[in-house]
Design an enzyme around this catalytic site. Structure first.
Site, mmCIF file in Angstrom:
data_model
loop_
_atom_site.group_PDB
_atom_site.id
_atom_site.type_symbol
_atom_site.label_atom_id
_atom_site.label_comp_id
_atom_site.label_asym_id
_atom_site.label_seq_id
_atom_site.Cartn_x
_atom_site.Cartn_y
_atom_site.Cartn_z
ATOM 1 N N GLU A 1 -12.298 9.254 42.353
ATOM 2 C CA GLU A 1 -12.644 9.945 43.594
ATOM 3 C C GLU A 1 -13.748 9.202 44.354
ATOM 4 O O GLU A 1 -13.807 9.233 45.577
ATOM 5 C CB GLU A 1 -13.096 11.382 43.289
ATOM 6 N N HIS B 1 -1.789 4.251 18.744
ATOM 7 C CA HIS B 1 -0.432 4.559 18.313
ATOM 8 C C HIS B 1 0.400 5.099 19.467
ATOM 9 O O HIS B 1 1.449 5.710 19.247
ATOM 10 C CB HIS B 1 -0.491 5.552 17.146
ATOM 11 N N LYS C 1 -5.729 20.360 50.667
ATOM 12 C CA LYS C 1 -6.349 21.689 50.669
ATOM 13 C C LYS C 1 -5.922 22.475 51.901
ATOM 14 O O LYS C 1 -5.623 23.662 51.828
ATOM 15 C CB LYS C 1 -7.879 21.549 50.682
HETATM 16 O O1 LIG Z 1 -17.590 22.468 43.171
HETATM 17 P P1 LIG Z 1 -16.516 22.699 44.165
HETATM 18 O O2 LIG Z 1 -17.031 22.696 45.570
HETATM 19 O O3 LIG Z 1 -15.750 23.946 43.864
HETATM 20 O O4 LIG Z 1 -15.522 21.505 44.113
HETATM 21 C C1 LIG Z 1 -14.718 21.227 43.010
HETATM 22 C C2 LIG Z 1 -13.975 19.921 43.182
HETATM 23 O O5 LIG Z 1 -12.999 20.062 44.184
HETATM 24 C C3 LIG Z 1 -12.875 19.195 45.296
HETATM 25 O O6 LIG Z 1 -11.569 19.190 45.731
HETATM 26 C C4 LIG Z 1 -13.392 17.790 45.145
HETATM 27 O O7 LIG Z 1 -12.361 16.838 45.305
HETATM 28 C C5 LIG Z 1 -14.108 17.532 43.849
HETATM 29 O O8 LIG Z 1 -14.984 16.455 44.046
HETATM 30 C C6 LIG Z 1 -14.893 18.751 43.404
HETATM 31 O O9 LIG Z 1 -15.597 18.455 42.214
#
Ligand SMILES: O=P(O)(O)OC[C@H]1O[C@H](O)[C@H](O)[C@@H](O)[C@@H]1O
Length: 445
Positions: free
Chosen positions: A278, A307, A420
């Protein structure tokens, strides 16, 4: 002590035995020193997301965590609701060093069956739920929180509030004001610390405190990695491993395998994969030019994956750099007994399991090298809190150095946003109607 052992890492000609790290450091001294100095000087600016460097110095927050743990000695089950950087660090630390008595459960997916199973089997009165989200808005974590909150309230009434502890940004997101209005216990994720760099802050330390991890030493180890990262290049371990990774990528080795020889470190590769992929897989450099940087991190565990994957690592495409992690001393050892009638195994009789584990790691490193497959080993004196803290922080520094060498921002993740937004649209979130219509026209609904 954390140190390096190199195998077949010639920067120009893969296959030639020996790699002169000293010469490579000399050739790239200017770049590496600039990277080191840039990171240390940018640290003061919160917009640079380098807050993880200072977190191990924050012993006051650690004291608060330990006080909270002591005040909650009724807890028998701790459910961590978090994903990515909000789960993987604590999971790795717990697997390596957790010794109970509290049982940890990680909910980092929204597959209904495992969640339903947990809700069926845990006793609400003995369960503490730690909801962790930097943004305070991640769909998976929030969905799990809604379910666990209701489960607690249904069973305990108003007392549910004692069974939830929130770890989130001090200002952003919906969790912080919610925790405040409901009077829930809450800990901060410092604004300048991104999720995948958050293992030494309450994201990692709160769950770890409940399973008896020696957190003072975990942070002391991380501080040691900070000192090393400030050192001259000859002693600067993260600058060195970053350089090896950088040179390997420049030779077209697009895959970086991370392979600890330890079952206790079995979740460390998962944490490393997020940290590396990431942070470093970026389309644009800092000037906005298309670069498509990064190498693909791959998980493996020794000896288990000898293995399963080592056949490919030796004889498959020469597109990999392999990092082994090996312990120099065991915390406990076991003798392999002699058994009459099984003399065919006498090479094992009387030897220790740790001896065998070490022999396997050395043998694999050498066999890979002989096949022209470059690899190096990170040696940890032993697996304790100090050395694990050191290794975690070392790997964060390695990532930061690589970001500088590739001239990219290692602390954002723009590539995960569109997925998202599509999810919000598919779930009918308000404000996403247009995107939902667009998706429908593209055959996704
Ligand atoms: O801690 P949060 O804001 O819930 O994020 C949780 C995770 O989700 C995101 O999509 C990011 O890609 C991550 O870098 C992050 O660790």
């Amino acid at each position: 002590m954390l140190r390096l052992e190199l195998h077949n890492l010639h920067p120009e000609r893969v296959g030639e035995y020996g790699f002169d790290l000293g010469a490579a450091l000399g050739d790239h001294a200017h770049q590496l020193q600039a990277a080191r100095d840039a990171l240390w000087s940018r640290k003061a600016d919160p917009a640079e997301f380098l807050g993880w460097i200072d977190v191990p110095e924050d012993t006051e927050t650690l004291r608060e965590i330990l006080r909270y743990r002591e005040a909650n000695d009724w807890v028998e089950e701790l459910v961590v609701l978090g994903i990515g950087g909000s789960a993987l660090g604590a999971q790795a630390v717990n697997a390596a060093l957790g010794r109970g008595p509290v049982r940890l459960h990680f909910v980092d997916n929204v597959e209904p069956e495992p969640i339903a199973q947990l809700l069926r089997t845990l006793e609400p009165g003995k369960t503490l739920v730690n909801v962790i989200s930097k943004s305070g808005s991640t769909a998976e974590t929030m969905a799990a929180f809604l379910a666990f909150r209701k489960w607690l309230e249904d069973a305990l009434g108003d007392a549910w509030k004692k069974h939830v502890v929130v770890t989130t940004d001090p200002a952003k997101g919906i969790l912080r004001p919610y925790a405040k209005s409901e009077g829930l216990a809450a800990f901060d994720i410092p604004p300048a610390v991104g999720g995948r760099f958050s293992v030494t802050c309450p994201v990692g330390t709160l769950p770890s405190a409940f399973v008896g991890v020696d957190l003072e030493n975990l942070l002391a180890g991380a501080r040691k990695a900070n000192h090393t990262a400030r050192d001259a290049l000859e002693q600067n371990l993260p600058a060195q491993t970053a350089l090896i990774q950088y040179l390997a990528a420049a030779q077209g080795l697009n895959i970086t395998v991370f392979m600890p020889y330890s079952t206790r470190l079995r979740f460390l590769p998962d944490w490393f994969v997020q940290l590396h992929d990431e942070s470093l897989g970026k389309m644009l450099d800092r000037q906005g030019r298309e670069v498509r940087s990064g190498t693909t991190a791959v998980r493996a565990i020794g000896t288990t994956d000898q293995h399963a994957q080592v056949q490919l690592f030796r004889e498959g495409p020469h597109d990999k750099l392999i990092t082994l992690v090996r312990l120099e001393h065991p915390s406990e050892d076991l003798e392999i007994p002699a058994v009459k009638g099984l003399e065919g195994l006498d090479y094992l009789f009387g030897k220790s399991f740790f001896h065998l584990l070490t022999a396997e790691a050395k043998a694999t490193a050498h066999a890979l090298a002989k096949a022209g497959q470059p690899n190096y080993t990170i040696l940890l004196e032993k697996l304790d809190a100090y050395h694990l803290g050191w290794l975690l922080q070392h790997l964060m520094w390695q990532t930061a150095f690589l970001g500088e060498l590739w001239n990219i921002n290692a602390f954002d993740q723009p590539g995960v946003e569109l997925g998202k937004e599509y999810t919000y649209a598919l779930m009918g979130r308000k404000g996403y109607e247009k995107l939902a219509a667009e998706l429908k026209s593209e055959g996704v609904e």
